[in-house]
Design a protein around this motif. Structure first.
Motif, PDB file in Angstrom:
ATOM      1  N   PHE A 251      36.215  40.131  42.465  1.00 35.93           N
ATOM      2  CA  PHE A 251      37.067  40.891  43.379  1.00 35.93           C
ATOM      3  C   PHE A 251      37.741  39.967  44.392  1.00 35.93           C
ATOM      4  O   PHE A 251      38.962  40.027  44.612  1.00 35.93           O
ATOM      5  CB  PHE A 251      36.221  41.958  44.063  1.00 35.93           C
ATOM      6  N   LEU A 252      36.963  39.101  45.030  1.00 41.45           N
ATOM      7  CA  LEU A 252      37.529  38.197  46.038  1.00 41.45           C
ATOM      8  C   LEU A 252      38.508  37.206  45.413  1.00 41.45           C
ATOM      9  O   LEU A 252      39.561  36.916  45.993  1.00 41.45           O
ATOM     10  CB  LEU A 252      36.406  37.454  46.752  1.00 41.45           C
ATOM     11  N   GLU A 253      38.168  36.694  44.224  1.00 37.17           N
ATOM     12  CA  GLU A 253      39.079  35.756  43.565  1.00 37.17           C
ATOM     13  C   GLU A 253      40.399  36.425  43.213  1.00 37.17           C
ATOM     14  O   GLU A 253      41.479  35.834  43.403  1.00 37.17           O
ATOM     15  CB  GLU A 253      38.415  35.191  42.310  1.00 37.17           C
ATOM     16  N   ALA A 254      40.333  37.671  42.713  1.00 45.43           N
ATOM     17  CA  ALA A 254      41.561  38.383  42.360  1.00 45.43           C
ATOM     18  C   ALA A 254      42.387  38.716  43.596  1.00 45.43           C
ATOM     19  O   ALA A 254      43.622  38.611  43.583  1.00 45.43           O
ATOM     20  CB  ALA A 254      41.214  39.664  41.595  1.00 45.43           C
ATOM     21  N   PHE A 255      41.719  39.091  44.693  1.00 40.78           N
ATOM     22  CA  PHE A 255      42.441  39.441  45.918  1.00 40.78           C
ATOM     23  C   PHE A 255      43.122  38.212  46.511  1.00 40.78           C
ATOM     24  O   PHE A 255      44.283  38.282  46.939  1.00 40.78           O
ATOM     25  CB  PHE A 255      41.468  40.065  46.914  1.00 40.78           C
ATOM     26  N   GLU A 256      42.416  37.087  46.549  1.00 44.16           N
ATOM     27  CA  GLU A 256      42.991  35.877  47.137  1.00 44.16           C
ATOM     28  C   GLU A 256      44.094  35.287  46.260  1.00 44.16           C
ATOM     29  O   GLU A 256      44.992  34.616  46.773  1.00 44.16           O
ATOM     30  CB  GLU A 256      41.888  34.848  47.363  1.00 44.16           C
ATOM     31  N   SER A 257      44.029  35.517  44.953  1.00 40.21           N
ATOM     32  CA  SER A 257      45.114  35.059  44.093  1.00 40.21           C
ATOM     33  C   SER A 257      46.336  35.965  44.190  1.00 40.21           C
ATOM     34  O   SER A 257      47.460  35.527  43.916  1.00 40.21           O
ATOM     35  CB  SER A 257      44.640  34.995  42.638  1.00 40.21           C
ATOM     36  N   HIS A 258      46.124  37.225  44.595  1.00 37.96           N
ATOM     37  CA  HIS A 258      47.248  38.161  44.733  1.00 37.96           C
ATOM     38  C   HIS A 258      48.010  37.929  46.039  1.00 37.96           C
ATOM     39  O   HIS A 258      49.244  37.953  46.058  1.00 37.96           O
ATOM     40  CB  HIS A 258      46.732  39.598  44.677  1.00 37.96           C
ATOM     41  N   PHE A 259      47.280  37.692  47.136  1.00 38.33           N
ATOM     42  CA  PHE A 259      47.895  37.467  48.443  1.00 38.33           C
ATOM     43  C   PHE A 259      47.735  36.004  48.837  1.00 38.33           C
ATOM     44  O   PHE A 259      46.609  35.510  48.889  1.00 38.33           O
ATOM     45  CB  PHE A 259      47.263  38.353  49.524  1.00 38.33           C
ATOM     46  N   PRO A 260      48.816  35.308  49.132  1.00 41.96           N
ATOM     47  CA  PRO A 260      48.699  33.904  49.566  1.00 41.96           C
ATOM     48  C   PRO A 260      47.910  33.790  50.869  1.00 41.96           C
ATOM     49  O   PRO A 260      47.982  34.678  51.730  1.00 41.96           O
ATOM     50  CB  PRO A 260      50.160  33.469  49.761  1.00 41.96           C
ATOM     51  N   PRO A 261      47.129  32.718  51.035  1.00 40.66           N
ATOM     52  CA  PRO A 261      46.344  32.558  52.269  1.00 40.66           C
ATOM     53  C   PRO A 261      47.200  32.528  53.530  1.00 40.66           C
ATOM     54  O   PRO A 261      46.788  33.065  54.569  1.00 40.66           O
ATOM     55  CB  PRO A 261      45.618  31.222  52.044  1.00 40.66           C
ATOM     56  N   GLY A 270      42.773  37.217  57.355  1.00 37.04           N
ATOM     57  CA  GLY A 270      42.157  36.172  56.556  1.00 37.04           C
ATOM     58  C   GLY A 270      40.741  36.544  56.155  1.00 37.04           C
ATOM     59  O   GLY A 270      40.052  37.320  56.831  1.00 37.04           O
ATOM     60  N   LEU A 271      40.288  35.990  55.024  1.00 35.99           N
ATOM     61  CA  LEU A 271      38.970  36.308  54.477  1.00 35.99           C
ATOM     62  C   LEU A 271      38.027  35.139  54.689  1.00 35.99           C
ATOM     63  O   LEU A 271      38.422  33.975  54.567  1.00 35.99           O
ATOM     64  CB  LEU A 271      39.069  36.628  52.980  1.00 35.99           C
ATOM     65  N   SER A 272      36.767  35.467  54.963  1.00 36.18           N
ATOM     66  CA  SER A 272      35.736  34.436  55.036  1.00 36.18           C
ATOM     67  C   SER A 272      35.237  34.128  53.637  1.00 36.18           C
ATOM     68  O   SER A 272      35.533  34.834  52.675  1.00 36.18           O
ATOM     69  CB  SER A 272      34.576  34.912  55.922  1.00 36.18           C
ATOM     70  N   ASN A 273      34.461  33.077  53.515  1.00 35.34           N
ATOM     71  CA  ASN A 273      33.965  32.669  52.203  1.00 35.34           C
ATOM     72  C   ASN A 273      32.788  33.502  51.727  1.00 35.34           C
ATOM     73  O   ASN A 273      32.406  33.418  50.573  1.00 35.34           O
ATOM     74  CB  ASN A 273      33.545  31.187  52.239  1.00 35.34           C
ATOM     75  N   THR A 274      32.210  34.290  52.627  1.00 31.59           N
ATOM     76  CA  THR A 274      31.047  35.092  52.274  1.00 31.59           C
ATOM     77  C   THR A 274      31.490  36.448  51.769  1.00 31.59           C
ATOM     78  O   THR A 274      32.239  37.153  52.431  1.00 31.59           O
ATOM     79  CB  THR A 274      30.123  35.267  53.492  1.00 31.59           C
ATOM     80  N   ALA A 275      30.984  36.854  50.608  1.00 28.91           N
ATOM     81  CA  ALA A 275      31.425  38.111  50.006  1.00 28.91           C
ATOM     82  C   ALA A 275      31.012  39.313  50.837  1.00 28.91           C
ATOM     83  O   ALA A 275      31.732  40.300  50.907  1.00 28.91           O
ATOM     84  CB  ALA A 275      30.849  38.231  48.591  1.00 28.91           C
ATOM     85  N   GLY A 276      29.838  39.248  51.461  1.00 24.22           N
ATOM     86  CA  GLY A 276      29.359  40.419  52.172  1.00 24.22           C
ATOM     87  C   GLY A 276      29.711  40.455  53.633  1.00 24.22           C
ATOM     88  O   GLY A 276      29.274  41.353  54.342  1.00 24.22           O
ATOM     89  N   ASP A 277      30.475  39.472  54.113  1.00 21.48           N
ATOM     90  CA  ASP A 277      30.748  39.404  55.542  1.00 21.48           C
ATOM     91  C   ASP A 277      32.241  39.232  55.782  1.00 21.48           C
ATOM     92  O   ASP A 277      32.687  38.255  56.361  1.00 21.48           O
ATOM     93  CB  ASP A 277      29.968  38.240  56.160  1.00 21.48           C
ATOM     94  N   ASN A 278      33.038  40.150  55.289  1.00 17.38           N
ATOM     95  CA  ASN A 278      34.468  40.140  55.559  1.00 17.38           C
ATOM     96  C   ASN A 278      34.970  41.573  55.566  1.00 17.38           C
ATOM     97  O   ASN A 278      34.270  42.504  55.156  1.00 17.38           O
ATOM     98  CB  ASN A 278      35.231  39.278  54.537  1.00 17.38           C
ATOM     99  N   LEU A 280      37.186  43.019  53.787  1.00 14.12           N
ATOM    100  CA  LEU A 280      37.406  43.613  52.477  1.00 14.12           C
ATOM    101  C   LEU A 280      36.137  44.283  51.959  1.00 14.12           C
ATOM    102  O   LEU A 280      36.191  45.366  51.356  1.00 14.12           O
ATOM    103  CB  LEU A 280      37.881  42.527  51.503  1.00 14.12           C
ATOM    104  N   ALA A 281      34.987  43.661  52.205  1.00  8.10           N
ATOM    105  CA  ALA A 281      33.721  44.264  51.789  1.00  8.10           C
ATOM    106  C   ALA A 281      33.434  45.536  52.565  1.00  8.10           C
ATOM    107  O   ALA A 281      32.901  46.514  52.016  1.00  8.10           O
ATOM    108  CB  ALA A 281      32.584  43.256  51.977  1.00  8.10           C
ATOM    109  N   ARG A 282      33.803  45.560  53.844  1.00  7.71           N
ATOM    110  CA  ARG A 282      33.531  46.756  54.646  1.00  7.71           C
ATOM    111  C   ARG A 282      34.410  47.935  54.233  1.00  7.71           C
ATOM    112  O   ARG A 282      34.058  49.083  54.501  1.00  7.71           O
ATOM    113  CB  ARG A 282      33.739  46.436  56.126  1.00  7.71           C
TER     114      ARG A 282
END
Length: 660
Positions: A251-261, A270-278, A280-282
């Motif tokens: 999910f995170l890889e697809a989202f970050e590839s869809h929207f440029p940083p 912006g997204l953090s590197n932790t899947a459960g602490d950003n 998008l997860a909330r």
């Protein structure tokens, strides 16, 4: 006065309430802003709020009786509440409406703006093309509410970038002044959006979605239903399992590839590197608070929808066709009639298939079946009954006491297995053996409700002992880590001894590394410390309407981080040191006011008396009696009388100590 205000509201529908009030105040030229506030609201302490104004009932009462406006109409057409409404609950939005009609206490906190980490624009913004268009249509420009939203960087109507004006969203000196657009300086040359640049296209799409939300006032959504829509669409994209378990890495890889940083950083998402602490997860987890609409719009765009198609055309993919559904209780007076209006969906953990739960409002029986439905005939099948309902139990007790009815006949009438009838009879405390042609006795096995598997008491005790032993052997492991070590044991306890398992969990451990990743206080401290001198210089150079004292609060407001400096200054030692070196005491600020007043008199070519200089400097009697201030006043008067020093170009501060 009131009639002119009505005409401003009847102008452009997209203008904000504060814009209309600002143009009204500029039109009538009140000598003091307090007179305008008293005229509008009957209160001189009302704040000029840009996004969610309050005291609207008082404003409506100030208008003539023939105006025809309501507070709700102003909220829907002239404020930013419609932008937040679709992503909040009906209860919260109704409370916000009442707050906007009243005193507006805790308004921004209750809608989640204080904790959203998305900062609104510092300066009021406008579109150069819209300004020219407004002047042609209405004779003057006005502030468009869409242009003041965080994350909206372009005008979707003219496809040009928004430009900052010289009007502040929050006046650092007073929050009681409405700023009219025509009294500020704005950029007149438009910068067009380049469709060939991906970031520009995404900014334009985001602005169009925000404009649609403001124009159509979508109804508030249930947080659970909104989250279910997101998860269902992630399942369609292969980013979640059929049970709704999100595949976070994909999910995170697809989202970050869809929207440029750089685009995500530009819109403060912006997204953090932790899947459960950003953020998008909330959005796709169980809702625990309000998230920014801007982030909802980004997720909606990622899932392939616009705001319009998501809220108007999109329906959640339904594994059990569309309602209503029939009641399948044989003794219900509405048998096989479509009385069930809602269907709850859960997921079978072993078969990875959805489970539909249907409850009849007439007989209260609840039945389930595995999905998805393959044809319309599937809706007339029952997988299992979760709750037989009150009508079924009453009829069981009545037929149980009739001797002429056999057990199989009762089971046939109730649509259940004879063993199920006996189990339910035991649970309801019915008499055994029952009278009839053949005596009905209890069976050799314990008459208990049927379950998927039945663990014995000894087995449960063994599982408990193993679980407690693992907790004692690995006291530092969290529940998630312990579950990974003993997955089979955890599942047995979760299925058959869930209440005990919940009461026997390891204590939660807060990982220090996780906290550090979330907020890097050292980096934030150095960054703010570098900005403090410039903020103090801007405060010192502010002379419109008087001087501003350089205080910690003034620096915090200028930086836009007042809450950080007030509540977390201990975590910012470098910032605190830089601020302490810049702030002024009362004496220092009084000396600067004396210098400023003397400079103004010198510019005007006047030689004031002592009381005139003290009055223009705004000095209190106790300050005038201070030795340093008294020496500064005396030196300034001497310098102006003698004409030996130009206080306009040379400050009097270097000579204060010698004069004192």
């Amino acid at each position: 006065c009131s009639l002119s205000l009505i005409s401003l509201f009847r102008g452009p529908e997209s203008s904000r309430t504060s814009s209309a009030l600002a143009r009204w105040c500029a039109l009538l030229r009140f000598p003091s802003q307090k007179f305008a506030l008293h005229e509008l609201f009957g209160n001189e302490t009302v704040q000029a709020v840009v996004d969610l104004p309050c005291h609207l009932d008082a404003l409506i009462a100030a208008l003539p009786s023939q105006h025809g406006y309501t507070a709700d109409e102003i909220i829907d057409n002239h404020t930013l509440l419609p932008f937040y409404a679709p992503f909040s609950t009906t209860k919260r939005i109704n409370r916000l409406r009442r707050s906007m009609r009243g005193d507006g206490k805790a308004l921004h906190m209750s809608i989640g703006l204080m904790a959203g980490r998305i900062r609104p624009p510092v300066w009021l913004r406008s579109c150069p093309e819209c300004d020219q268009q407004d002047v042609k249509r209405h004779g003057e420009p006005y502030w468009h509410r869409l242009h003041q939203l965080a994350g909206v960087e372009v005008c979707p109507e003219h496809n040009v970038f928004l430009e900052d004006s010289t009007g502040r969203r929050l006046n650092p000196r007073t929050r009681h002044v409405f700023v009219a657009a025509r009294l500020t300086r704005r950029v007149s040359v438009a910068r067009p959006v380049d469709p060939s640049i991906l970031t520009h296209r995404m900014l334009l799409e985001l602005a169009r979605d925000a404009a649609w939300l403001l124009a159509h006032s979508a109804e508030p959504s249930k947080q659970k239903a909104l989250r279910a829509r997101y998860v269902a669409l992630l399942v369609e994209h292969g980013l979640a399992s059929a049970s709704g378990r999100v595949r976070w890495k994909l999910f995170l890889e697809a989202f970050e590839s869809h929207f440029p940083p750089d685009f995500l950083r530009r819109v403060q998402c912006g997204l953090s590197n932790t899947a459960g602490d950003n953020w998008l997860a909330r959005l796709v987890r169980a809702p625990r608070g309000v998230q920014s609409p801007l982030r909802h719009l980004l997720l909606i765009r990622f899932l392939g929808y616009t705001a319009e198609t998501f809220f108007q055309d999109l329906r959640q993919p339904d594994a059990f066709s569309t309602g209503p559904w029939p009641c399948l209780n044989q003794i219900c007076p509405r048998h096989r009639r479509f009385t069930i209006k809602t269907c709850s969906v859960e997921y079978h953990s072993e078969r990875s298939r959805p489970v539909g739960i249907f409850e009849c409002p007439v007989c209260t029986q609840t039945y389930c079946r595995l999905g998805p439905d393959r044809d319309r005939a599937d809706r007339y099948t029952i997988g299992w009954v979760r709750d037989y309902g009150t009508l079924w139990l009453v009829q069981l007790a009545r037929w149980w006491e009739e001797p002429r009815l056999s057990l199989r006949e009762i089971a046939r009438r109730l649509g259940a297995d004879p063993m199920t009838i006996k189990r339910r009879a035991v649970e309801e405390g019915l008499s055994f053996p029952r009278a009839g042609k053949r005596l009905t006795h209890g069976c050799s096995k314990p008459l208990q409700p049927k379950s998927f598997t039945q663990a014995t008491f000894d087995t449960l005790q063994l599982h408990r002992t193993r679980w407690l032993g693992a907790m004692a052997e690995f006291p530092t492991l969290s529940l998630k880590m312990l579950r990974a070590q003993l997955p089979a044991l955890y599942m047995q306890l979760y299925r058959h001894d869930r209440e005990w398992l919940r009461a026997s969990q390891p204590a939660r451990h807060l990982s220090p590394s996780r906290v550090e990743r979330r907020v890097d206080w050292a980096e934030r401290d150095l960054r703010l410390a570098r900005l403090v001198p410039d903020a103090a210089a801007r405060i010192r150079g502010f002379t419109e309407g008087g001087l501003r004292q350089i205080t910690l609060s003034a620096i915090g407001k200028e930086l836009g981080h007042l809450a950080l400096l007030e509540k977390h200054l201990k975590k910012l030692p470098h910032t605190a040191c830089a601020a302490m070196n810049m702030i002024e005491t009362r004496i220092q600020f009084a000396l600067r006011r004396v210098d400023w007043a003397a400079s103004r008199f010198n510019t005007d070519g006047l030689c004031p008396t002592r009381w005139q200089l003290v009055r223009r400097a705004g000095l209190r009697p106790d300050l005038v009696r201070e030795p340093a201030v008294e020496a500064a006043v005396g030196y300034a008067l001497t310098a102006m009388v003698a004409g030996s020093q130009s206080v306009e170009t040379d400050s009097i501060f270097p000579c204060i100590e010698s004069a004192a």
